[in-house]
Design an enzyme around this catalytic site. Sequence first.
Site, mmCIF file in Angstrom:
data_model
loop_
_atom_site.group_PDB
_atom_site.id
_atom_site.type_symbol
_atom_site.label_atom_id
_atom_site.label_comp_id
_atom_site.label_asym_id
_atom_site.label_seq_id
_atom_site.Cartn_x
_atom_site.Cartn_y
_atom_site.Cartn_z
ATOM 1 N N THR A 59 -1.910 -2.119 12.733
ATOM 2 C CA THR A 59 -2.176 -2.838 11.014
ATOM 3 C C THR A 59 -1.333 -3.842 10.443
ATOM 4 O O THR A 59 -0.826 -3.892 9.229
ATOM 5 C CB THR A 59 -3.158 -1.776 10.943
ATOM 6 N N THR B 138 0.679 -1.094 0.269
ATOM 7 C CA THR B 138 0.215 -0.416 0.030
ATOM 8 C C THR B 138 0.732 1.123 0.068
ATOM 9 O O THR B 138 1.050 1.462 -0.620
ATOM 10 C CB THR B 138 -0.585 0.308 1.822
ATOM 11 N N LYS C 240 3.973 -5.991 5.093
ATOM 12 C CA LYS C 240 3.385 -5.150 4.138
ATOM 13 C C LYS C 240 3.262 -3.967 5.521
ATOM 14 O O LYS C 240 2.916 -4.400 6.010
ATOM 15 C CB LYS C 240 2.594 -5.090 3.180
#
Length: 238
Positions: free
Chosen positions: A234, A197, A223
């Site tokens: 997250t 992302t 990631k």
Amino acid sequence: MLSSARPVQRSMQGFRGLGRRLAFFSTDAKQFPVNKQKFIPQTGTYPLGFSAGGSHCGVKKNGKPDLAVLFSDRPTTASAVFTTNQFCAAPVQFDRQVINDARQANKKTVRAVIVNSGCANAVTGKQGLLDAQEMAKTGDQLVSKLDGKTYTGGTLVMSTGVIGQALPMNKISQGVANIQVGSEHDMWMRAAIAHMTTDTFPKLLSREVTIGQGKVRMAGITKGAGMIHPNMATLLGT
């Protein structure tokens, strides 16, 4: 993190071409910042019996890769570390249940992991859980197609990206149905790039180590830019 101590490697070449369309994108390290290229592997040694793939299915409007698949040619024992946040996203809730059910039944069940980037399926209420279930169903259908026989209840799902938006399930379902997987380094790199992302480069590592009289292969994709703190936060990793 995937690992294997299997004595025989099953060819994944037969899985190439199952998809009707393959959204092509480059895996060349030169497309990423020069100071990051040293962290991007050019080759890899991956667990036997596992394959991977990545593509663009349309979750991201900018056309960048947004769908990854990891596949095992047989049921595996799965474990996971989850965020401690009380307001966790639908994929976290779904995966916890899948892993807990397998543990209580003392069975190896997981065959695939479906990952999308661009939409986190977080703060999406009941619809988010339904979408996570539907996403897992598409993974089971892919496993069934690769196996040539029906398989259910064996897919974990992960989503990362913008919160508060519903997953475009029609695009994800079509993307999973059309994706190609393989055991080659390039296919694993495709999966790693599809996880990204805000990352400035794909994060993929693999190793082969000797334990006792045998060799074990491990591979991991992750990631996130500073997303592991606090308490897993997250971060996304497979």
